[in-house]
Design a protein around this motif. Structure first.
Motif, short mmCIF file in Angstrom:
data_model
loop_
_atom_site.label_atom_id
_atom_site.label_comp_id
_atom_site.label_asym_id
_atom_site.label_seq_id
_atom_site.Cartn_x
_atom_site.Cartn_y
_atom_site.Cartn_z
N ASP A 255 0.85 -1.14 -0.03
CA ASP A 255 0.04 -0.03 -0.03
C ASP A 255 0.86 1.22 0.17
O ASP A 255 0.56 2.35 -0.85
N ARG A 256 2.01 1.20 0.79
CA ARG A 256 2.75 2.31 0.71
C ARG A 256 3.42 2.70 -0.46
O ARG A 256 3.69 3.84 -0.92
N GLU A 258 2.47 1.40 -3.60
CA GLU A 258 1.52 2.07 -4.47
C GLU A 258 1.09 3.70 -4.27
O GLU A 258 0.93 4.49 -5.30
N ARG A 259 0.87 4.03 -2.93
CA ARG A 259 0.63 5.33 -2.66
C ARG A 259 1.72 6.19 -3.30
O ARG A 259 1.52 7.30 -3.57
N GLN A 260 2.79 5.81 -2.80
CA GLN A 260 4.08 6.87 -3.04
C GLN A 260 4.08 6.67 -4.82
O GLN A 260 4.41 7.86 -5.47
N GLU A 262 1.46 6.76 -6.73
CA GLU A 262 0.36 7.21 -7.29
C GLU A 262 0.60 9.02 -7.19
O GLU A 262 0.27 9.66 -7.88
N GLN A 263 1.36 9.27 -6.02
CA GLN A 263 1.89 10.63 -5.49
C GLN A 263 2.83 11.03 -6.65
O GLN A 263 2.51 12.23 -7.06
#
Length: 466
Positions: A255-256, A258-260, A262-263
């Motif tokens: 999750d971390r 993928e979130r990075q 996306e950001q």
């Protein structure tokens, strides 16, 4: 000084350390590791089965050596005592010519079928079986208690033991039941031992399989994430507490990441929008310039900036959002052959195995395009080979160009690195072609290696699981 010298001379010498794994034994760990299974599940089964088999072997060996031999010896002793008693009766009452009463008593009371045969030589000794405890123990008891010439047959009839003993006036032939002189029910112990072991192993295998399955699922999810595949729908923390913690840590890590990503993509999208707005304004201002030569030169600079911007964004964004699908290499290679004909270059292609594979199609085509375009740019002849064997795909791009020095082959994969003019990227390039290609290969779980080609130039070999 003399005392010191004396102590030094009398000091015990340190013996050299003896390594047991040197000499002929040094190959044993390597041989053992080579033939050991590599998976966690089979290794766990060996950890469970090996001690149980070893324990049962020791128990069976002790039982066969002591209990079985002791019971057989006592039974044989009792049978030989009965035969000795019959011989004593025969020697005591020699007037009984037909020995009918003795035969009846032996049959009814001692469970022995006896007969008095005429005097004749005993049969030749038969070959003793390799493993027959009855033969040795019975012979020993007859020698110890009767001490007369004898002949025994313990292998002729499976249920009967024949014994012949030489008497003064004939031959005493005795037929005794095998189970009267031999512990014949030993197999019951072995059947119970093996049966209970199989039941325990079955239960252990079922429980162990349920414990290993969450670890295998976690490994598959981690491997799929390395290839850019989505997480399985049924994946969740299961199993022992340690496996649950590892699964939860993997989910949080994914999750971390993928979130990075996306950001980063959102940030690059915003930067791309702002820079494209500036470049559009430059184009509008250049359109108002009256000097055509200055305007064309500035337009070329703007186009170069546009290509550089697209290259930076493509490298930073990657193709992580693309789904995995089936790709057929034959039309892709046909397209490369067409491009080579347009450039008056020679491109030979060869596909071994199934041309279809499961990858992210757009990103993998881009990987091959970067490698083939780079080879066509610097060589006259290019050879493109694909081998799909088992679960691995190997693609080799070879050319007859100037090549790359061995000490520089790892440097070219770094972003924005350009080499000397012999391998320089064309106008508008950014030095990101090989960096993007390796990033795509590694996102599929593989890699790219550079070496010297048989054609005299460079060989770029892509190897990915497919």
């Amino acid at each position: 000084m003399a005392l010191v010298d004396l102590i030094r001379t009398r000091a015990p010498r340190r013996l050299p350390r003896i390594d047991p794994w040197r000499g002929p034994l040094r190959h044993i760990p390597r041989w053992f590791a080579r033939y050991m299974p590599k998976g966690l599940y089979p290794r766990s089964l060996i950890i469970i089965i090996a001690p149980m088999v070893l324990l049962q072997s020791v128990v069976a060996g002790v039982f066969m050596e002591r209990h079985w031999q002791m019971v057989t010896q006592r039974l044989s002793n009792a049978v030989v005592q009965d035969i000795a008693a019959v011989i004593d009766v025969i020697d005591t009452y020699p007037q009984d010519a037909d020995y009918a009463q003795i035969v009846r008593i032996a049959r009814d009371k001692l469970d022995l079928n006896i007969a008095i045969l005429p005097p004749e030589p005993l049969p030749a000794p038969a070959a003793k079986p390799f493993f027959n405890i009855l033969d040795g123990i019975l012979s020993e008891e007859i020698t110890k208690q009767i001490n007369r010439p004898f002949w025994i047959d313990t292998v002729g009839n499976s249920r009967i033991v024949e014994i012949r003993i030489q008497l003064q006036r004939g031959i005493l032939r005795v037929f005794a039941r095998r189970n009267s002189a031999y512990a014949s029910n030993t197999h019951i112990f072995l059947v119970w031992m093996v049966g209970t072991a199989l039941v325990l192993l079955l239960i252990a295998i079922l429980f162990l399989r349920n414990q290993i399955r969450p670890i295998q699922t976690l490994a598959e999810a981690a491997e799929g994430f390395g290839r850019g595949q989505p997480m399985p729908q049924d994946f969740r923390p299961r199993g022992a507490s340690e496996v649950r913690r590892a699964s939860l840590a993997f989910i949080q890590m994914r999750d971390r990441i993928e979130r990075q990503m996306e950001q980063r993509t959102a940030m690059l999208t915003g930067v791309s929008h702002d820079l494209r707005t500036v470049l559009t304004r430059f184009r509008l201002q250049l359109a108002l310039i009256g000097d055509v030569e200055d305007r064309e030169e500035l337009n070329q600079d703007v186009d170069e900036m546009q290509r550089m911007l697209e290259g930076y964004l493509a490298f930073a964004r990657g193709e992580s959002g693309e789904d995995v699908g089936e790709l057929d290499l034959e039309p892709v290679f046909a397209k490369f052959r067409g491009e080579a004909r347009l450039k008056d270059k020679r491109l030979d292609t060869d596909i071994v195995g199934d041309p279809r594979l499961m990858v992210r199609p757009d990103s993998f085509i881009r990987l091959l395009t970067n490698l083939v375009s780079n080879a066509l740019r610097h060589a006259e002849r290019v050879r493109l080979t694909a081998r799909h064997e088992g679960r691995w795909l190997t693609v080799s791009v070879e050319d007859d160009g100037p090549g790359i020095a061995p000490e520089q082959r790892e440097e070219v994969f770094k972003p924005f690195v350009r080499l000397d003019p012999a391998r320089n990227i064309d106008a508008g390039g950014t030095g990101l072609g090989l960096a993007i290609a390796r990033d795509i290969a590694r996102s599929h779980g593989g890699d790219i290696l550079l070496s010297t080609s048989d054609l005299g130039g460079l060989r770029a070999m892509v190897r990915i699981p497919a």
